[in-house]
Motif scaffolding. Sequence first.
Motif, mmCIF file in Angstrom:
data_model
loop_
_atom_site.group_PDB
_atom_site.id
_atom_site.type_symbol
_atom_site.label_atom_id
_atom_site.label_comp_id
_atom_site.label_asym_id
_atom_site.label_seq_id
_atom_site.Cartn_x
_atom_site.Cartn_y
_atom_site.Cartn_z
ATOM 1 N N VAL A 1 1.023 -1.159 -0.071
ATOM 2 C CA VAL A 1 0.040 -0.041 0.133
ATOM 3 C C VAL A 1 0.951 1.325 0.014
ATOM 4 C CG1 VAL A 1 -2.001 1.154 1.273
ATOM 5 C CG2 VAL A 1 -1.863 -1.082 1.072
ATOM 6 N N LEU A 2 1.995 1.198 0.652
ATOM 7 C CA LEU A 2 2.824 2.339 0.696
ATOM 8 C C LEU A 2 3.565 2.615 -0.687
ATOM 9 C CD1 LEU A 2 4.574 1.648 4.273
ATOM 10 C CD2 LEU A 2 3.173 3.625 3.668
ATOM 11 N N GLU A 3 3.784 1.440 -1.137
ATOM 12 C CA GLU A 3 4.534 1.794 -2.592
ATOM 13 C C GLU A 3 3.348 2.030 -3.533
ATOM 14 O OE1 GLU A 3 5.924 -1.972 -3.685
ATOM 15 O OE2 GLU A 3 7.414 -2.406 -1.781
ATOM 16 N N LEU A 4 2.146 1.739 -3.505
ATOM 17 C CA LEU A 4 1.229 2.018 -4.634
ATOM 18 C C LEU A 4 0.889 3.529 -4.287
ATOM 19 C CD1 LEU A 4 -0.677 -1.467 -4.338
ATOM 20 C CD2 LEU A 4 0.718 -0.365 -6.350
ATOM 21 N N THR A 5 0.624 3.855 -3.005
ATOM 22 C CA THR A 5 0.165 5.082 -2.899
ATOM 23 C C THR A 5 1.101 6.314 -2.814
ATOM 24 O OG1 THR A 5 0.145 4.967 -0.373
ATOM 25 C CG2 THR A 5 -1.785 4.305 -1.562
ATOM 26 N N GLY A 6 2.195 5.768 -2.442
ATOM 27 C CA GLY A 6 3.335 6.826 -2.441
ATOM 28 C C GLY A 6 3.119 7.888 -1.050
ATOM 29 N N GLN A 7 2.189 7.247 -0.304
ATOM 30 C CA GLN A 7 1.776 8.293 0.876
ATOM 31 C C GLN A 7 1.957 7.834 2.290
ATOM 32 O OE1 GLN A 7 -2.169 9.433 -0.027
ATOM 33 N NE2 GLN A 7 -1.682 10.740 -1.494
ATOM 34 N N ARG A 8 2.265 8.594 3.365
ATOM 35 C CA ARG A 8 2.662 7.881 4.532
ATOM 36 C C ARG A 8 1.165 8.217 5.345
ATOM 37 N NH1 ARG A 8 7.062 4.819 5.198
ATOM 38 N NH2 ARG A 8 7.349 5.729 7.371
ATOM 39 N N ASP A 9 0.223 7.575 4.913
ATOM 40 C CA ASP A 9 -1.051 7.853 5.558
ATOM 41 C C ASP A 9 -0.901 7.193 7.033
ATOM 42 O OD1 ASP A 9 -3.973 8.012 5.299
ATOM 43 O OD2 ASP A 9 -3.833 6.007 6.287
ATOM 44 N N PRO A 10 -1.363 8.083 8.048
ATOM 45 C CA PRO A 10 -1.204 7.785 9.484
ATOM 46 C C PRO A 10 -1.930 6.546 10.044
ATOM 47 C CG PRO A 10 -1.771 10.470 9.096
ATOM 48 C CD PRO A 10 -1.931 9.553 7.898
ATOM 49 N N ILE A 11 -3.109 6.338 9.382
ATOM 50 C CA ILE A 11 -3.868 4.984 9.926
ATOM 51 C C ILE A 11 -3.159 3.806 9.436
ATOM 52 C CG2 ILE A 11 -5.929 3.838 9.516
ATOM 53 C CD1 ILE A 11 -7.341 6.501 9.667
ATOM 54 N N LEU A 12 -2.730 4.076 7.814
ATOM 55 C CA LEU A 12 -1.752 2.781 7.693
ATOM 56 C C LEU A 12 -0.702 2.403 8.308
ATOM 57 C CD1 LEU A 12 -1.214 0.606 5.460
ATOM 58 C CD2 LEU A 12 -0.197 2.439 4.102
ATOM 59 N N LEU A 13 0.147 3.828 8.704
ATOM 60 C CA LEU A 13 1.244 3.469 9.537
ATOM 61 C C LEU A 13 1.058 2.885 11.057
ATOM 62 C CD1 LEU A 13 3.048 7.007 8.898
ATOM 63 C CD2 LEU A 13 3.521 4.696 8.022
ATOM 64 N N ALA A 14 -0.354 3.367 11.471
ATOM 65 C CA ALA A 14 -0.523 2.894 12.650
ATOM 66 C C ALA A 14 -0.871 1.292 12.579
ATOM 67 C CB ALA A 14 -1.891 3.427 13.306
ATOM 68 N N ASN A 15 -1.398 0.818 11.495
ATOM 69 C CA ASN A 15 -1.764 -0.472 11.310
ATOM 70 C C ASN A 15 -0.518 -1.333 11.101
ATOM 71 O OD1 ASN A 15 -4.779 -0.368 11.278
ATOM 72 N ND2 ASN A 15 -4.865 -0.160 9.326
ATOM 73 N N LEU A 16 0.451 -0.714 10.509
ATOM 74 C CA LEU A 16 1.712 -1.491 10.106
ATOM 75 C C LEU A 16 2.580 -1.596 11.506
ATOM 76 C CD1 LEU A 16 3.992 -2.763 8.512
ATOM 77 C CD2 LEU A 16 4.710 -0.657 7.608
ATOM 78 N N ALA A 17 2.466 -0.592 12.250
ATOM 79 C CA ALA A 17 3.155 -0.598 13.613
ATOM 80 C C ALA A 17 2.413 -1.951 14.528
ATOM 81 C CB ALA A 17 2.972 0.751 14.265
ATOM 82 N N TRP A 18 1.067 -1.801 14.595
ATOM 83 C CA TRP A 18 0.603 -2.926 15.254
ATOM 84 C C TRP A 18 0.876 -4.484 14.541
ATOM 85 C CZ3 TRP A 18 -2.027 -3.334 19.564
ATOM 86 C CH2 TRP A 18 -2.452 -4.524 19.967
ATOM 87 N N ASN A 19 1.221 -4.220 13.339
ATOM 88 C CA ASN A 19 1.454 -5.713 12.703
ATOM 89 C C ASN A 19 2.995 -6.119 13.194
ATOM 90 O OD1 ASN A 19 3.150 -6.905 10.484
ATOM 91 N ND2 ASN A 19 1.473 -7.295 9.856
ATOM 92 N N LEU A 20 4.105 -5.039 13.127
ATOM 93 C CA LEU A 20 5.280 -5.118 13.887
ATOM 94 C C LEU A 20 5.122 -5.417 15.346
ATOM 95 C CD1 LEU A 20 7.105 -2.351 11.637
ATOM 96 C CD2 LEU A 20 6.968 -4.863 11.243
ATOM 97 N N LYS A 21 4.413 -4.794 15.876
ATOM 98 C CA LYS A 21 4.292 -5.257 17.427
ATOM 99 C C LYS A 21 3.996 -6.669 17.577
ATOM 100 C CE LYS A 21 1.192 -5.757 21.035
ATOM 101 N NZ LYS A 21 0.101 -6.413 21.085
ATOM 102 N N ASN A 22 3.224 -7.219 16.747
ATOM 103 C CA ASN A 22 2.708 -8.655 16.820
ATOM 104 C C ASN A 22 3.906 -9.586 16.420
ATOM 105 O OD1 ASN A 22 0.191 -8.280 17.826
ATOM 106 N ND2 ASN A 22 -0.926 -8.285 15.964
ATOM 107 N N GLN A 23 4.954 -9.101 15.757
ATOM 108 C CA GLN A 23 5.970 -9.867 15.263
ATOM 109 C C GLN A 23 7.088 -9.576 16.442
ATOM 110 O OE1 GLN A 23 7.372 -9.762 11.128
ATOM 111 N NE2 GLN A 23 5.562 -8.355 10.746
ATOM 112 N N GLY A 24 6.939 -8.910 17.236
ATOM 113 C CA GLY A 24 7.935 -8.466 18.206
ATOM 114 C C GLY A 24 9.150 -7.489 18.125
ATOM 115 N N ARG A 25 8.821 -6.858 16.827
ATOM 116 C CA ARG A 25 9.738 -5.821 16.433
ATOM 117 C C ARG A 25 9.373 -4.595 17.087
ATOM 118 N NH1 ARG A 25 9.224 -7.476 10.114
ATOM 119 N NH2 ARG A 25 10.319 -5.506 9.689
ATOM 120 N N MET A 26 9.438 -4.405 18.319
ATOM 121 C CA MET A 26 8.964 -3.293 19.285
ATOM 122 C C MET A 26 9.670 -1.789 18.711
ATOM 123 S SD MET A 26 6.722 -4.730 20.650
ATOM 124 C CE MET A 26 6.158 -6.075 21.729
ATOM 125 N N PRO A 27 10.876 -1.884 18.637
ATOM 126 C CA PRO A 27 11.610 -0.742 18.239
ATOM 127 C C PRO A 27 10.945 -0.004 16.874
ATOM 128 C CG PRO A 27 13.139 -1.969 19.214
ATOM 129 C CD PRO A 27 11.967 -2.834 18.923
#
Length: 605
Positions: A165-191
Amino acid sequence: MNVAVSTLCPCGSGLRAVRCCNLQLQSMPPPEATQHLVPLVERAIQAHRQGAAETAERLCLDVLELAPDRPGALSVLYDIRKSQGNARAAEALIRRIVALDPNNLVATNELTLILLGKGSLAEAEYHARNAVRIAPENPQAHNLMGMIMTEANRPQIGEYHYRRVLELTGQRDPILLANLAWNLKNQGRMPEARTLYEESVAAAPDIRQTLLGFARLEEADRHFDAAADILDRMDTRFPNDQGLRLTRAVLLGRMRRYGEALQLIDASADGEGRLGPNELLEKGRLLDQVGRYDDAWTAFAEGKRLARELSGQAYVDAEARQQIDRLRGFFTSGRLRLMPRANVRSDVPQPIFILGFPRSGTTLVEQTLSAHPRIAAGDELPLIHEITAIMPRMLASPLGYPEALAELWMGDQREGLDNLRDYYLQKVRQMGVLRDGAARFTDKMPLNEAHLGLIALLFPEAPLIHVLRHPLDIMVSAFANQFTHGFFCAYDLETAARHYVRVMDLVQHYRGEMTLRYLPVRYEDIVADQEASVRTMLSFIGEDFDRACLTFHRNRRYARTASYAQVTEPLYQRSVHRYRHYRRHLEPVLPILRPVIERLGYTVD
């Protein structure tokens, strides 16, 4: 007296089901017979655009009475029912639209979103995948895939789609970033997750779900003060928010401030004094911590009842029984004697299967073993389940699992197990499970023990560590938490007990019919003599003892289960024989469980 048996269509059209959404395609009038309806559809669309909902609805119903396949009328009526809050009717209509036009991207995405909201992840995934097939460069389709894969505990796949989505839109949408952050948290990639949350909040500081996710990240990562700061900032923006109160209650519970946490839970009740299922279960767990066991059980029971009512989900008894009967019937010594085994790959890390019913202690064992420098944590890998689904196609069989394994007797399928094994190992690599220096990785998907026969065919030398715990302790913990493993058995105490017995009987069957590299480990023994248990497991696996395994609570890895908080603490005794506090409440399932309790060598005090 004769009574008409036809019923109204669930789409809310007022039409008979046989005349609307459930109509068979072959009974549709020919297109030329409905050409006169086109202007009516156009008028309905125009009226809807102008806000004349009643006129648009009447026109749509007139059209659909004569031609239930008019996509324009169905779409307008869907929008109207959705705006009215009639979720059942809206879902029926969007399903009809997708059935009539499987390549309708907008409708497919809408249906996917509805199913995701209901928690119907498997069906949502089916339609999300179709949306990506229809439009591989559509950002919404990839975003929905990201959401579904994250919720389905396949975050690595979800991450790929979020980044698309980031590649296709070329935008840093805040909600998308938060969704990706939650995803990385679930992978244990906290930083990495924290950095994305900070960027998202900086761009859009007042998005409630983003702030809650950020606070939950900090709580999960044991940064309690940081989590509290985020929640404090939310208090001024979202006063009386139930999600905020529940998140703060969880945080206070982890800080052992149980009284304050209980007050917050009670304060989150609605205007009629009712709590939701998540709040009720959390309240029960807090009451358990302070020794109010009868009150805790009351909260658990009401939470489960309400969860069943709101979700419409319950134990799929017939399907569960059928699967277990088929597995028992297929995996017999006579058949297995004729079966090949997959060869062992020596060029890649190998799996350790940690087996056990949910809430039996599998997370504790994985956290312990993954503290070893040569063992990586795989967490709940869905791969054995995936293999059961794709097996008929990969073995070119007209049969389903497990009967499709009969193809291995064919000359052109003698290496079929090697192909299935390689599928598993390839997926493990793609999911980022492996790490430098690790020769092994864990797979602790709950209830993988139901597929012990398949696992032993695919990985004949893999260690199978089966974590056992007093069945009544498992029932208490299962009743106190929500999970969907095991055909939704945990929505009720009796069905959880019934499924537990079915699975344990199946394990006993496997052990009697085939040779397994199998080690039963009791949760109670780990608590009583941790070092001896750890040495036994590592010796069984084939690894040297490492003292880091004794301090598993220092393992900074995030465990993506309900036990994530418990495994950050040193080993404790309070969960052993926990059932004694709830003995009278467990009376209804004792007849179901007693044979397994006695077979495992436990007693009921």
